[in-house]
Design a protein around this motif. Structure first.
Motif, PDB file in Angstrom:
ATOM      1  N   THR A  59       1.638   8.348  14.424  1.00  0.00           N
ATOM      2  CA  THR A  59       1.549   7.266  15.408  1.00  0.00           C
ATOM      3  C   THR A  59       0.144   7.185  15.997  1.00  0.00           C
ATOM      4  N   ARG A  60      -0.453   8.328  16.271  1.00  0.00           N
ATOM      5  CA  ARG A  60      -1.817   8.319  16.800  1.00  0.00           C
ATOM      6  C   ARG A  60      -2.780   7.700  15.784  1.00  0.00           C
ATOM      7  N   ASN A  61      -2.608   8.015  14.515  1.00  0.00           N
ATOM      8  CA  ASN A  61      -3.436   7.390  13.484  1.00  0.00           C
ATOM      9  C   ASN A  61      -3.307   5.869  13.532  1.00  0.00           C
ATOM     10  N   ALA A 100      -7.195   7.733   6.121  1.00  0.00           N
ATOM     11  CA  ALA A 100      -7.866   6.848   5.161  1.00  0.00           C
ATOM     12  C   ALA A 100      -6.887   5.801   4.619  1.00  0.00           C
ATOM     13  N   ALA A 101      -5.652   6.205   4.353  1.00  0.00           N
ATOM     14  CA  ALA A 101      -4.642   5.263   3.867  1.00  0.00           C
ATOM     15  C   ALA A 101      -4.334   4.211   4.929  1.00  0.00           C
ATOM     16  N   VAL A 102      -4.278   4.643   6.176  1.00  0.00           N
ATOM     17  CA  VAL A 102      -4.026   3.715   7.279  1.00  0.00           C
ATOM     18  C   VAL A 102      -5.173   2.713   7.404  1.00  0.00           C
ATOM     19  N   GLU A 103      -6.397   3.198   7.290  1.00  0.00           N
ATOM     20  CA  GLU A 103      -7.569   2.313   7.400  1.00  0.00           C
ATOM     21  C   GLU A 103      -7.580   1.265   6.292  1.00  0.00           C
ATOM     22  N   ARG A 104      -7.213   1.680   5.082  1.00  0.00           N
ATOM     23  CA  ARG A 104      -7.186   0.725   3.973  1.00  0.00           C
ATOM     24  C   ARG A 104      -6.118  -0.352   4.197  1.00  0.00           C
ATOM     25  N   ALA A 105      -4.963   0.070   4.644  1.00  0.00           N
ATOM     26  CA  ALA A 105      -3.853  -0.883   4.820  1.00  0.00           C
ATOM     27  C   ALA A 105      -4.089  -1.831   5.983  1.00  0.00           C
ATOM     28  N   MET A 106      -4.885  -1.410   6.960  1.00  0.00           N
ATOM     29  CA  MET A 106      -5.056  -2.207   8.170  1.00  0.00           C
ATOM     30  C   MET A 106      -6.236  -3.167   8.100  1.00  0.00           C
ATOM     31  N   ALA A 107      -6.798  -3.349   6.947  1.00  0.00           N
ATOM     32  CA  ALA A 107      -7.893  -4.313   6.809  1.00  0.00           C
ATOM     33  C   ALA A 107      -7.371  -5.735   6.996  1.00  0.00           C
ATOM     34  N   ARG A 108      -8.076  -6.528   7.807  1.00  0.00           N
ATOM     35  CA  ARG A 108      -7.747  -7.937   8.030  1.00  0.00           C
ATOM     36  C   ARG A 108      -6.306  -8.128   8.496  1.00  0.00           C
ATOM     37  N   VAL A 109      -5.920  -7.370   9.525  1.00  0.00           N
ATOM     38  CA  VAL A 109      -4.570  -7.451  10.080  1.00  0.00           C
ATOM     39  C   VAL A 109      -4.647  -7.925  11.532  1.00  0.00           C
ATOM     40  N   ASP A 110      -3.713  -8.793  11.922  1.00  0.00           N
ATOM     41  CA  ASP A 110      -3.654  -9.276  13.305  1.00  0.00           C
ATOM     42  C   ASP A 110      -2.694  -8.455  14.161  1.00  0.00           C
ATOM     43  N   ILE A 111      -1.538  -8.121  13.581  1.00  0.00           N
ATOM     44  CA  ILE A 111      -0.464  -7.453  14.328  1.00  0.00           C
ATOM     45  C   ILE A 111       0.104  -6.324  13.480  1.00  0.00           C
ATOM     46  N   VAL A 112       0.323  -5.174  14.093  1.00  0.00           N
ATOM     47  CA  VAL A 112       0.962  -4.045  13.425  1.00  0.00           C
ATOM     48  C   VAL A 112       2.349  -3.843  14.025  1.00  0.00           C
ATOM     49  N   VAL A 113       3.356  -3.693  13.174  1.00  0.00           N
ATOM     50  CA  VAL A 113       4.679  -3.272  13.626  1.00  0.00           C
ATOM     51  C   VAL A 113       4.915  -1.880  13.057  1.00  0.00           C
ATOM     52  N   HIS A 114       4.976  -0.902  13.949  1.00  0.00           N
ATOM     53  CA  HIS A 114       5.039   0.499  13.530  1.00  0.00           C
ATOM     54  C   HIS A 114       6.490   0.974  13.503  1.00  0.00           C
ATOM     55  N   THR A 115       7.095   0.879  12.312  1.00  0.00           N
ATOM     56  CA  THR A 115       8.483   1.315  12.152  1.00  0.00           C
ATOM     57  C   THR A 115       8.590   2.678  11.492  1.00  0.00           C
ATOM     58  N   ALA A 116       7.520   3.162  10.860  1.00  0.00           N
ATOM     59  CA  ALA A 116       7.582   4.409  10.092  1.00  0.00           C
ATOM     60  C   ALA A 116       7.891   5.595  10.990  1.00  0.00           C
ATOM     61  N   ALA A 117       8.777   6.450  10.531  1.00  0.00           N
ATOM     62  CA  ALA A 117       9.131   7.659  11.289  1.00  0.00           C
ATOM     63  C   ALA A 117       9.838   8.639  10.364  1.00  0.00           C
ATOM     64  N   ALA A 118       9.689   9.925  10.661  1.00  0.00           N
ATOM     65  CA  ALA A 118      10.476  10.959   9.990  1.00  0.00           C
ATOM     66  C   ALA A 118      11.770  11.111  10.775  1.00  0.00           C
ATOM     67  N   HIS A 174       0.860  -1.179   0.000  1.00  0.00           N
ATOM     68  CA  HIS A 174       0.000   0.000   0.000  1.00  0.00           C
ATOM     69  C   HIS A 174       0.899   1.232   0.000  1.00  0.00           C
ATOM     70  N   ARG A 175       0.680   2.104  -0.978  1.00  0.00           N
ATOM     71  CA  ARG A 175       1.430   3.360  -1.045  1.00  0.00           C
ATOM     72  C   ARG A 175       0.604   4.419  -0.331  1.00  0.00           C
ATOM     73  N   GLY A 176       1.136   4.951   0.770  1.00  0.00           N
ATOM     74  CA  GLY A 176       0.388   5.956   1.509  1.00  0.00           C
ATOM     75  C   GLY A 176       1.175   6.475   2.689  1.00  0.00           C
ATOM     76  N   ASP A 177       0.710   7.587   3.219  1.00  0.00           N
ATOM     77  CA  ASP A 177       1.353   8.284   4.327  1.00  0.00           C
ATOM     78  C   ASP A 177       0.597   7.969   5.611  1.00  0.00           C
ATOM     79  N   ILE A 178       1.323   7.673   6.695  1.00  0.00           N
ATOM     80  CA  ILE A 178       0.644   7.352   7.949  1.00  0.00           C
ATOM     81  C   ILE A 178      -0.102   8.553   8.520  1.00  0.00           C
ATOM     82  N   ARG A 179       0.158   9.743   7.983  1.00  0.00           N
ATOM     83  CA  ARG A 179      -0.603  10.923   8.408  1.00  0.00           C
ATOM     84  C   ARG A 179      -1.978  10.974   7.756  1.00  0.00           C
TER      85      ARG A 179
END
Length: 346
Positions: free
Chosen positions: A91-93, A56-74, A48-53
Protein backbone atom coordinates in the motif's frame (compact mmCIF):
# COMPACT_ATOMS: atom_id res chain seq x y z
CA UNK A 1 -12.92 9.74 -19.84
CA UNK A 2 -10.45 8.98 -17.06
CA UNK A 3 -7.51 6.59 -17.01
CA UNK A 4 -7.74 4.14 -14.11
CA UNK A 5 -5.19 1.78 -12.59
CA UNK A 6 -6.79 -1.13 -10.73
CA UNK A 7 -4.42 -2.96 -8.40
CA UNK A 8 -5.54 -6.54 -7.95
CA UNK A 9 -7.27 -6.27 -11.31
CA UNK A 10 -7.29 -10.05 -11.81
CA UNK A 11 -9.15 -10.59 -8.54
CA UNK A 12 -12.84 -10.80 -7.72
CA UNK A 13 -13.40 -7.11 -6.99
CA UNK A 14 -10.85 -6.09 -9.61
CA UNK A 15 -12.57 -7.72 -12.57
CA UNK A 16 -16.03 -6.56 -11.52
CA UNK A 17 -14.73 -3.02 -11.16
CA UNK A 18 -12.95 -3.21 -14.54
CA UNK A 19 -16.18 -4.26 -16.26
CA UNK A 20 -18.10 -1.51 -14.45
CA UNK A 21 -15.63 1.17 -15.57
CA UNK A 22 -15.36 -0.11 -19.13
CA UNK A 23 -19.14 0.14 -19.45
CA UNK A 24 -18.75 3.83 -18.59
CA UNK A 25 -16.12 4.45 -21.25
CA UNK A 26 -12.93 4.65 -19.17
CA UNK A 27 -9.42 3.42 -19.98
CA UNK A 28 -8.16 0.68 -17.65
CA UNK A 29 -4.78 -0.65 -16.58
CA UNK A 30 -4.61 -3.72 -14.35
CA UNK A 31 -1.72 -4.61 -12.04
CA UNK A 32 -1.75 -8.06 -10.47
CA UNK A 33 0.72 -10.91 -9.93
CA UNK A 34 -1.99 -13.39 -10.98
CA UNK A 35 -2.92 -14.23 -14.55
CA UNK A 36 -5.50 -11.93 -16.12
CA UNK A 37 -7.65 -14.58 -17.79
CA UNK A 38 -10.90 -12.84 -18.71
CA UNK A 39 -11.82 -13.39 -22.35
CA UNK A 40 -14.75 -10.95 -22.22
CA UNK A 41 -12.43 -7.94 -21.73
CA UNK A 42 -9.40 -9.19 -23.65
CA UNK A 43 -7.84 -6.37 -25.64
CA UNK A 44 -9.75 -3.72 -23.71
CA UNK A 45 -7.40 -3.56 -20.70
CA UNK A 46 -3.69 -2.77 -20.45
CA UNK A 47 -2.46 -5.69 -18.34
CA UNK A 48 0.67 -5.48 -16.19
CA UNK A 49 1.87 -8.63 -14.42
CA UNK A 50 3.58 -7.61 -11.20
CA UNK A 51 3.55 -7.49 -7.42
CA UNK A 52 2.61 -4.30 -5.58
CA UNK A 53 5.59 -4.98 -3.31
CA UNK A 54 7.82 -4.38 -6.35
CA UNK A 55 8.12 -0.60 -6.63
CA UNK A 56 9.45 -0.77 -10.19
CA UNK A 57 6.38 -2.76 -11.28
CA UNK A 58 4.13 -0.19 -9.63
CA UNK A 59 5.93 2.67 -11.38
CA UNK A 60 5.55 1.00 -14.77
CA UNK A 61 1.84 0.34 -14.29
CA UNK A 62 1.11 3.84 -13.03
CA UNK A 63 2.34 5.67 -16.11
CA UNK A 64 -0.27 8.11 -17.50
CA UNK A 65 -2.89 7.30 -14.86
CA UNK A 66 -5.50 9.71 -13.44
CA UNK A 67 -7.07 7.59 -10.69
CA UNK A 68 -5.87 4.52 -8.79
CA UNK A 69 -8.27 2.06 -7.17
CA UNK A 70 -6.25 -0.03 -4.74
CA UNK A 71 -8.02 -3.36 -4.30
CA UNK A 72 -4.95 -5.64 -4.06
CA UNK A 73 -4.47 -7.36 -0.71
CA UNK A 74 -3.17 -10.58 0.81
CA UNK A 75 -6.19 -12.30 2.35
CA UNK A 76 -6.38 -13.86 5.85
CA UNK A 77 -5.34 -17.34 4.64
CA UNK A 78 -1.97 -16.00 3.46
CA UNK A 79 1.08 -16.11 5.74
CA UNK A 80 1.63 -13.33 8.26
CA UNK A 81 4.69 -12.22 6.31
CA UNK A 82 2.80 -11.99 3.01
CA UNK A 83 -0.12 -10.18 4.62
CA UNK A 84 2.10 -7.54 6.25
CA UNK A 85 4.41 -6.98 3.28
CA UNK A 86 1.54 -6.86 0.77
CA UNK A 87 -1.12 -5.00 2.70
CA UNK A 88 1.17 -2.48 4.42
CA UNK A 89 4.37 -2.19 2.38
CA UNK A 90 2.51 -2.69 -0.90
CA UNK A 91 0.00 0.00 0.00
CA UNK A 92 2.83 2.40 0.78
CA UNK A 93 4.33 1.68 -2.64
CA UNK A 94 1.02 2.47 -4.32
CA UNK A 95 0.33 5.77 -2.59
CA UNK A 96 3.96 6.94 -2.63
CA UNK A 97 4.34 6.34 -6.38
CA UNK A 98 0.97 8.03 -6.95
CA UNK A 99 2.16 10.99 -4.87
CA UNK A 100 5.39 11.30 -6.87
CA UNK A 101 3.56 11.05 -10.20
CA UNK A 102 0.87 13.56 -9.24
CA UNK A 103 -2.02 11.12 -9.61
CA UNK A 104 -5.33 12.91 -8.94
CA UNK A 105 -6.70 10.47 -6.38
CA UNK A 106 -6.20 7.01 -4.90
CA UNK A 107 -9.23 5.08 -3.66
CA UNK A 108 -8.22 2.58 -1.01
CA UNK A 109 -10.34 -0.51 -0.40
CA UNK A 110 -10.06 -1.34 3.28
CA UNK A 111 -12.37 -3.66 5.27
CA UNK A 112 -14.76 -3.67 8.21
CA UNK A 113 -12.29 -6.16 9.70
CA UNK A 114 -10.61 -3.05 11.13
CA UNK A 115 -13.36 -2.98 13.79
CA UNK A 116 -12.34 -6.40 15.12
CA UNK A 117 -15.01 -8.20 17.14
CA UNK A 118 -17.08 -5.23 18.34
CA UNK A 119 -19.36 -4.93 21.36
CA UNK A 120 -22.03 -2.75 19.73
CA UNK A 121 -23.86 -2.15 16.44
CA UNK A 122 -24.22 -0.46 14.10
CA UNK A 123 -20.59 0.49 13.64
CA UNK A 124 -19.63 4.01 12.61
CA UNK A 125 -16.54 5.28 10.86
CA UNK A 126 -15.20 6.92 14.03
CA UNK A 127 -15.50 3.78 16.19
CA UNK A 128 -12.38 2.26 17.74
CA UNK A 129 -10.23 0.17 15.39
CA UNK A 130 -9.07 -3.21 16.68
CA UNK A 131 -7.18 -5.63 14.48
CA UNK A 132 -7.95 -9.33 14.87
CA UNK A 133 -5.14 -11.42 13.46
CA UNK A 134 -2.55 -10.29 10.91
CA UNK A 135 -5.15 -9.29 8.32
CA UNK A 136 -7.07 -6.96 10.65
CA UNK A 137 -3.85 -5.41 11.97
CA UNK A 138 -2.48 -4.90 8.46
CA UNK A 139 -5.68 -3.28 7.22
CA UNK A 140 -5.50 -0.72 10.02
CA UNK A 141 -1.85 0.03 9.25
CA UNK A 142 -2.65 0.36 5.54
CA UNK A 143 -5.30 2.95 6.40
CA UNK A 144 -2.72 4.81 8.47
CA UNK A 145 -0.44 4.94 5.43
CA UNK A 146 -3.30 6.48 3.44
CA UNK A 147 -3.97 9.04 6.17
CA UNK A 148 -0.28 9.97 6.16
CA UNK A 149 -0.46 10.85 2.47
CA UNK A 150 -3.87 12.46 2.81
CA UNK A 151 -2.18 14.84 5.25
CA UNK A 152 0.29 15.67 2.47
CA UNK A 153 -2.58 16.92 0.34
CA UNK A 154 -3.56 13.79 -1.61
CA UNK A 155 -7.18 12.85 -2.25
CA UNK A 156 -7.46 9.34 -0.80
CA UNK A 157 -11.01 8.14 -0.09
CA UNK A 158 -11.05 5.02 2.10
CA UNK A 159 -13.87 2.52 1.67
CA UNK A 160 -14.65 -0.06 4.36
CA UNK A 161 -16.96 -2.63 2.75
CA UNK A 162 -18.71 -5.46 4.50
CA UNK A 163 -17.98 -8.91 3.04
CA UNK A 164 -19.12 -8.62 -0.57
CA UNK A 165 -20.39 -11.23 -2.97
CA UNK A 166 -21.53 -11.53 -6.57
CA UNK A 167 -20.26 -12.85 -9.93
CA UNK A 168 -16.79 -14.42 -9.60
CA UNK A 169 -16.96 -14.61 -5.77
CA UNK A 170 -16.15 -18.02 -4.37
CA UNK A 171 -13.79 -18.46 -1.42
CA UNK A 172 -15.61 -19.35 1.78
CA UNK A 173 -19.04 -18.85 0.15
CA UNK A 174 -18.36 -21.72 -2.25
CA UNK A 175 -18.57 -24.09 0.74
CA UNK A 176 -22.18 -23.08 1.33
CA UNK A 177 -23.12 -23.01 -2.35
CA UNK A 178 -21.65 -26.48 -2.89
CA UNK A 179 -23.83 -27.90 -0.14
CA UNK A 180 -26.93 -26.05 -1.37
CA UNK A 181 -26.44 -27.24 -4.97
CA UNK A 182 -26.11 -30.86 -3.79
CA UNK A 183 -29.44 -30.63 -1.96
CA UNK A 184 -28.03 -30.48 1.56
CA UNK A 185 -28.92 -28.34 4.54
CA UNK A 186 -26.37 -26.04 6.06
CA UNK A 187 -25.08 -25.86 9.65
CA UNK A 188 -24.67 -22.43 11.19
CA UNK A 189 -22.84 -21.38 14.32
CA UNK A 190 -25.28 -20.27 17.01
CA UNK A 191 -29.02 -19.65 16.72
CA UNK A 192 -28.79 -17.76 13.44
CA UNK A 193 -30.99 -15.03 14.89
CA UNK A 194 -28.18 -12.47 14.73
CA UNK A 195 -28.14 -9.87 11.96
CA UNK A 196 -25.15 -10.10 9.61
CA UNK A 197 -24.80 -7.57 6.81
CA UNK A 198 -23.28 -8.42 3.44
CA UNK A 199 -22.91 -6.42 0.23
CA UNK A 200 -23.13 -7.03 -3.51
CA UNK A 201 -19.98 -6.35 -5.51
CA UNK A 202 -21.92 -4.12 -7.92
CA UNK A 203 -22.72 -1.88 -4.97
CA UNK A 204 -19.01 -1.78 -4.07
CA UNK A 205 -18.32 -0.62 -7.64
CA UNK A 206 -20.97 2.05 -7.26
CA UNK A 207 -19.32 3.38 -4.09
CA UNK A 208 -15.88 3.38 -5.74
CA UNK A 209 -17.23 5.30 -8.73
CA UNK A 210 -18.89 7.87 -6.49
CA UNK A 211 -15.54 8.39 -4.75
CA UNK A 212 -13.79 8.64 -8.13
CA UNK A 213 -16.16 11.18 -9.62
CA UNK A 214 -17.27 13.22 -6.61
CA UNK A 215 -15.83 16.53 -5.44
CA UNK A 216 -12.58 15.74 -3.65
CA UNK A 217 -13.40 18.12 -0.80
CA UNK A 218 -16.36 15.84 0.04
CA UNK A 219 -15.13 12.35 -0.85
CA UNK A 220 -11.67 12.63 0.76
CA UNK A 221 -12.90 10.73 3.79
CA UNK A 222 -13.62 7.25 5.14
CA UNK A 223 -16.89 5.43 4.39
CA UNK A 224 -18.60 2.24 5.56
CA UNK A 225 -20.60 0.49 2.87
CA UNK A 226 -22.95 -2.47 3.11
CA UNK A 227 -26.39 -3.67 2.11
CA UNK A 228 -29.22 -1.45 3.27
CA UNK A 229 -31.63 -4.37 3.59
CA UNK A 230 -30.49 -7.42 5.55
CA UNK A 231 -32.05 -9.88 7.95
CA UNK A 232 -30.81 -12.58 10.28
CA UNK A 233 -28.23 -15.16 9.25
CA UNK A 234 -30.92 -17.84 9.39
CA UNK A 235 -33.30 -15.86 7.17
CA UNK A 236 -30.74 -14.77 4.57
CA UNK A 237 -29.03 -18.14 4.12
CA UNK A 238 -32.37 -19.98 4.15
CA UNK A 239 -33.33 -17.86 1.13
CA UNK A 240 -30.53 -19.56 -0.85
CA UNK A 241 -31.61 -23.04 0.24
CA UNK A 242 -35.20 -22.19 -0.74
CA UNK A 243 -33.98 -20.94 -4.11
CA UNK A 244 -31.96 -24.15 -4.60
CA UNK A 245 -35.30 -25.99 -4.38
CA UNK A 246 -34.53 -29.11 -2.36
CA UNK A 247 -36.60 -28.22 0.70
CA UNK A 248 -33.56 -28.15 2.97
CA UNK A 249 -33.15 -26.03 6.09
CA UNK A 250 -30.50 -24.07 7.89
CA UNK A 251 -29.55 -26.04 11.02
CA UNK A 252 -28.40 -24.02 14.05
CA UNK A 253 -25.76 -25.46 16.42
CA UNK A 254 -24.57 -24.19 19.81
CA UNK A 255 -21.84 -21.64 19.18
CA UNK A 256 -19.29 -22.53 21.88
CA UNK A 257 -18.57 -26.18 20.92
CA UNK A 258 -18.54 -25.38 17.19
CA UNK A 259 -16.08 -22.52 17.69
CA UNK A 260 -13.76 -24.71 19.78
CA UNK A 261 -13.92 -27.46 17.15
CA UNK A 262 -13.14 -24.97 14.35
CA UNK A 263 -10.22 -23.57 16.35
CA UNK A 264 -8.71 -27.03 16.59
CA UNK A 265 -9.33 -27.80 12.91
CA UNK A 266 -7.75 -24.49 11.91
CA UNK A 267 -4.72 -25.18 14.09
CA UNK A 268 -4.33 -28.58 12.43
CA UNK A 269 -4.73 -27.09 8.95
CA UNK A 270 -7.91 -29.10 8.37
CA UNK A 271 -10.37 -26.24 7.91
CA UNK A 272 -10.44 -23.24 5.53
CA UNK A 273 -12.31 -21.11 8.06
CA UNK A 274 -10.24 -18.56 9.95
CA UNK A 275 -10.84 -16.88 13.29
CA UNK A 276 -12.48 -13.70 12.05
CA UNK A 277 -15.10 -15.81 10.17
CA UNK A 278 -16.11 -18.27 12.85
CA UNK A 279 -15.73 -15.89 15.80
CA UNK A 280 -18.08 -13.29 14.29
CA UNK A 281 -20.68 -15.22 12.28
CA UNK A 282 -22.79 -15.98 15.37
CA UNK A 283 -22.85 -12.33 16.46
CA UNK A 284 -24.49 -9.22 15.08
CA UNK A 285 -22.29 -7.63 12.44
CA UNK A 286 -23.46 -4.53 10.61
CA UNK A 287 -22.31 -1.01 9.92
CA UNK A 288 -24.06 2.28 9.45
CA UNK A 289 -24.02 3.42 5.82
CA UNK A 290 -25.62 6.78 6.62
CA UNK A 291 -22.43 8.73 5.93
CA UNK A 292 -21.95 7.13 2.50
CA UNK A 293 -25.61 7.74 1.68
CA UNK A 294 -25.45 11.38 2.73
CA UNK A 295 -22.00 12.37 1.45
CA UNK A 296 -21.57 10.11 -1.60
CA UNK A 297 -25.18 9.57 -2.58
CA UNK A 298 -24.65 5.81 -2.16
CA UNK A 299 -27.79 3.76 -2.88
CA UNK A 300 -27.31 -0.01 -2.54
CA UNK A 301 -29.12 -1.91 -5.28
CA UNK A 302 -29.15 -5.37 -3.68
CA UNK A 303 -30.37 -6.74 -0.35
CA UNK A 304 -28.49 -9.52 1.47
CA UNK A 305 -30.85 -12.15 0.07
CA UNK A 306 -30.64 -10.83 -3.49
CA UNK A 307 -26.84 -10.68 -3.37
CA UNK A 308 -26.53 -14.23 -1.97
CA UNK A 309 -28.93 -15.67 -4.52
CA UNK A 310 -27.25 -13.81 -7.39
CA UNK A 311 -23.88 -15.19 -6.26
CA UNK A 312 -25.30 -18.73 -5.87
CA UNK A 313 -26.77 -18.69 -9.39
CA UNK A 314 -23.41 -17.59 -10.81
CA UNK A 315 -21.78 -20.52 -8.97
CA UNK A 316 -24.30 -23.00 -10.43
CA UNK A 317 -23.90 -21.57 -13.94
CA UNK A 318 -20.09 -21.81 -13.84
CA UNK A 319 -19.48 -24.94 -11.76
CA UNK A 320 -17.93 -26.74 -14.73
CA UNK A 321 -15.27 -24.03 -15.05
CA UNK A 322 -14.36 -23.71 -11.37
CA UNK A 323 -14.68 -27.15 -9.79
CA UNK A 324 -10.99 -27.99 -10.24
CA UNK A 325 -9.62 -24.54 -9.37
CA UNK A 326 -7.42 -24.25 -6.29
CA UNK A 327 -5.91 -21.51 -4.18
CA UNK A 328 -6.76 -19.06 -1.40
CA UNK A 329 -8.17 -16.12 -3.35
CA UNK A 330 -11.85 -15.14 -3.50
CA UNK A 331 -11.98 -16.32 -7.12
CA UNK A 332 -11.55 -20.01 -6.36
CA UNK A 333 -13.51 -22.39 -4.11
CA UNK A 334 -11.52 -23.03 -0.94
CA UNK A 335 -10.77 -26.63 -0.04
CA UNK A 336 -13.34 -27.88 2.48
CA UNK A 337 -10.92 -30.05 4.42
CA UNK A 338 -12.51 -31.90 7.33
CA UNK A 339 -15.75 -29.96 6.80
CA UNK A 340 -16.48 -32.17 3.78
CA UNK A 341 -16.98 -35.12 6.15
CA UNK A 342 -19.89 -33.32 7.83
CA UNK A 343 -21.88 -33.40 4.57
CA UNK A 344 -23.22 -36.88 5.31
CA UNK A 345 -25.24 -35.51 8.22
CA UNK A 346 -27.10 -32.93 6.13
Amino acid sequence: MARYLITGGAGFLGINLIRYLLERGHQITSLDFADFDYADVAGKVSVHRGDIRDRAAVERAMARVDIVVHTAAALPLYSRHDIFTTDIDGTRNIVDVAYEKGVKRVIHISSTAVYGIPDHHPLYEDDKLTGVGPYGIAKIEAENVCLEYRAKGMCIPIIRPKSFIGPERLGVFALFYDWAMEGRGFPIIGSGNNRYQYLDVEDVCQAVYLCATGDCTRVNDTFNIGAKEFGTVKEDFQAVLDYAGFGKQVVPFPAAPMIWALRMLEALGLSPLYKWVYETVSKDSFVSIEKAEKVLGFKPKYSNKQALIRNYQWYVDHIGEIKNAAGVSHRVPWKQGALRLAKVFF
